[in-house]
Design a protein around this motif. Sequence first.
Motif, PDB file in Angstrom:
ATOM      1  N   SER A  45     -95.974  39.160   7.091  1.00  0.00           N
ATOM      2  CA  SER A  45     -96.022  39.200   8.560  1.00  0.00           C
ATOM      3  C   SER A  45     -95.968  37.800   9.162  1.00  0.00           C
ATOM      4  N   VAL A  46     -94.970  37.039   8.714  1.00  0.00           N
ATOM      5  CA  VAL A  46     -94.765  35.680   9.224  1.00  0.00           C
ATOM      6  C   VAL A  46     -93.321  35.524   9.659  1.00  0.00           C
ATOM      7  N   GLN A  47     -93.085  34.499  10.470  1.00  0.00           N
ATOM      8  CA  GLN A  47     -91.723  34.140  10.843  1.00  0.00           C
ATOM      9  C   GLN A  47     -91.475  32.731  10.323  1.00  0.00           C
ATOM     10  N   ILE A  48     -90.430  32.616   9.512  1.00  0.00           N
ATOM     11  CA  ILE A  48     -90.059  31.332   8.927  1.00  0.00           C
ATOM     12  C   ILE A  48     -88.600  31.091   9.275  1.00  0.00           C
ATOM     13  N   ASP A  49     -88.285  29.873   9.665  1.00  0.00           N
ATOM     14  CA  ASP A  49     -86.904  29.516   9.946  1.00  0.00           C
ATOM     15  C   ASP A  49     -86.070  29.752   8.680  1.00  0.00           C
ATOM     16  N   ALA A  50     -85.000  30.540   8.819  1.00  0.00           N
ATOM     17  CA  ALA A  50     -84.188  30.924   7.657  1.00  0.00           C
ATOM     18  C   ALA A  50     -83.592  29.707   6.953  1.00  0.00           C
ATOM     19  N   ALA A  51     -83.079  28.762   7.715  1.00  0.00           N
ATOM     20  CA  ALA A  51     -82.475  27.572   7.107  1.00  0.00           C
ATOM     21  C   ALA A  51     -83.517  26.758   6.349  1.00  0.00           C
ATOM     22  N   GLU A  52     -84.714  26.652   6.904  1.00  0.00           N
ATOM     23  CA  GLU A  52     -85.775  25.908   6.235  1.00  0.00           C
ATOM     24  C   GLU A  52     -86.196  26.618   4.943  1.00  0.00           C
ATOM     25  N   PHE A  53     -86.339  27.941   5.009  1.00  0.00           N
ATOM     26  CA  PHE A  53     -86.733  28.709   3.828  1.00  0.00           C
ATOM     27  C   PHE A  53     -85.683  28.567   2.724  1.00  0.00           C
ATOM     28  N   LEU A  54     -84.417  28.818   3.071  1.00  0.00           N
ATOM     29  CA  LEU A  54     -83.358  28.773   2.063  1.00  0.00           C
ATOM     30  C   LEU A  54     -83.130  27.353   1.542  1.00  0.00           C
ATOM     31  N   GLY A  60     -86.430  23.057  -3.618  1.00  0.00           N
ATOM     32  CA  GLY A  60     -87.825  23.005  -4.054  1.00  0.00           C
ATOM     33  C   GLY A  60     -88.128  23.992  -5.159  1.00  0.00           C
ATOM     34  N   ASP A  61     -89.400  24.353  -5.231  1.00  0.00           N
ATOM     35  CA  ASP A  61     -89.856  25.256  -6.271  1.00  0.00           C
ATOM     36  C   ASP A  61     -90.807  26.286  -5.675  1.00  0.00           C
ATOM     37  N   PHE A  62     -91.383  27.120  -6.531  1.00  0.00           N
ATOM     38  CA  PHE A  62     -92.278  28.176  -6.081  1.00  0.00           C
ATOM     39  C   PHE A  62     -93.426  27.614  -5.241  1.00  0.00           C
ATOM     40  N   GLY A  63     -94.018  26.536  -5.681  1.00  0.00           N
ATOM     41  CA  GLY A  63     -95.124  25.931  -4.939  1.00  0.00           C
ATOM     42  C   GLY A  63     -94.723  25.519  -3.532  1.00  0.00           C
ATOM     43  N   ASP A  64     -93.514  24.995  -3.384  1.00  0.00           N
ATOM     44  CA  ASP A  64     -93.016  24.608  -2.057  1.00  0.00           C
ATOM     45  C   ASP A  64     -92.855  25.821  -1.148  1.00  0.00           C
ATOM     46  N   ILE A  65     -92.371  26.925  -1.713  1.00  0.00           N
ATOM     47  CA  ILE A  65     -92.199  28.152  -0.929  1.00  0.00           C
ATOM     48  C   ILE A  65     -93.559  28.707  -0.518  1.00  0.00           C
ATOM     49  N   VAL A  66     -94.520  28.661  -1.422  1.00  0.00           N
ATOM     50  CA  VAL A  66     -95.880  29.131  -1.097  1.00  0.00           C
ATOM     51  C   VAL A  66     -96.444  28.305   0.055  1.00  0.00           C
ATOM     52  N   ARG A  67     -96.297  26.994  -0.019  1.00  0.00           N
ATOM     53  CA  ARG A  67     -96.816  26.129   1.055  1.00  0.00           C
ATOM     54  C   ARG A  67     -96.100  26.399   2.379  1.00  0.00           C
ATOM     55  N   LEU A  68     -94.802  26.646   2.326  1.00  0.00           N
ATOM     56  CA  LEU A  68     -94.047  26.967   3.540  1.00  0.00           C
ATOM     57  C   LEU A  68     -94.554  28.277   4.153  1.00  0.00           C
ATOM     58  N   ALA A  69     -94.755  29.286   3.332  1.00  0.00           N
ATOM     59  CA  ALA A  69     -95.249  30.582   3.820  1.00  0.00           C
ATOM     60  C   ALA A  69     -96.673  30.457   4.358  1.00  0.00           C
ATOM     61  N   GLU A  70     -97.511  29.693   3.673  1.00  0.00           N
ATOM     62  CA  GLU A  70     -98.891  29.489   4.154  1.00  0.00           C
ATOM     63  C   GLU A  70     -98.893  28.764   5.488  1.00  0.00           C
ATOM     64  N   GLY A  71     -98.015  27.778   5.646  1.00  0.00           N
ATOM     65  CA  GLY A  71     -97.910  27.060   6.921  1.00  0.00           C
ATOM     66  C   GLY A  71     -97.494  27.984   8.056  1.00  0.00           C
ATOM     67  N   ALA A  72     -96.563  28.879   7.768  1.00  0.00           N
ATOM     68  CA  ALA A  72     -96.114  29.838   8.780  1.00  0.00           C
ATOM     69  C   ALA A  72     -97.238  30.800   9.130  1.00  0.00           C
ATOM     70  N   ARG A  73     -97.992  31.212   8.131  1.00  0.00           N
ATOM     71  CA  ARG A  73     -99.129  32.122   8.372  1.00  0.00           C
ATOM     72  C   ARG A  73    -100.193  31.432   9.210  1.00  0.00           C
ATOM     73  N   ASP A  74    -100.497  30.179   8.881  1.00  0.00           N
ATOM     74  CA  ASP A  74    -101.500  29.431   9.630  1.00  0.00           C
ATOM     75  C   ASP A  74    -101.044  29.198  11.071  1.00  0.00           C
ATOM     76  N   GLU A  75     -99.770  28.919  11.245  1.00  0.00           N
ATOM     77  CA  GLU A  75     -99.208  28.708  12.584  1.00  0.00           C
ATOM     78  C   GLU A  75     -99.318  29.989  13.423  1.00  0.00           C
ATOM     79  N   ALA A  76     -99.014  31.119  12.801  1.00  0.00           N
ATOM     80  CA  ALA A  76     -99.105  32.399  13.516  1.00  0.00           C
ATOM     81  C   ALA A  76    -100.543  32.720  13.886  1.00  0.00           C
ATOM     82  N   ALA A  77    -101.478  32.370  13.020  1.00  0.00           N
ATOM     83  CA  ALA A  77    -102.890  32.661  13.277  1.00  0.00           C
ATOM     84  C   ALA A  77    -103.438  31.810  14.418  1.00  0.00           C
ATOM     85  N   SER A  78    -102.902  30.614  14.583  1.00  0.00           N
ATOM     86  CA  SER A  78    -103.406  29.729  15.634  1.00  0.00           C
ATOM     87  C   SER A  78    -102.696  29.937  16.970  1.00  0.00           C
ATOM     88  N   ALA A  79    -101.650  30.758  16.962  1.00  0.00           N
ATOM     89  CA  ALA A  79    -100.882  30.985  18.199  1.00  0.00           C
ATOM     90  C   ALA A  79    -101.556  31.977  19.102  1.00  0.00           C
TER      91      ALA A  79
END
Length: 79
Positions: A45-54, A60-79
């Motif tokens: 339940s997050v929104q991530i910029d498609a170009a940034e994700f791809l 990057g690697d799995f860890g980078d994707i996890v951090r990107l998804a966590e950042g999007a989740r944190d951003e959504a929670a603070s909005a």
Amino acid sequence: MSRIWLQGLGRSVDGQVEDREKFFESGGDSLSAIRLYMETEERLSVQIDAAEFLGTLAEGDFGDIVRLAEGARDEAASA
């Protein structure tokens, strides 16, 4: 996130993912990358910029994707 990643690679969801695992080196292709992006947004339940994700997936690697998804989740929670 590991289950989504493993499913995107067509592997058992009971498997393990190393933090430094790279999607395309692990058998992923462009279609599975798009599915991974869509599944990540839907299941987490997050929104991530498609170009940034791809781009992160390609460079990057799995860890980078996890951090990107966590950042999007944190951003959504603070909005």
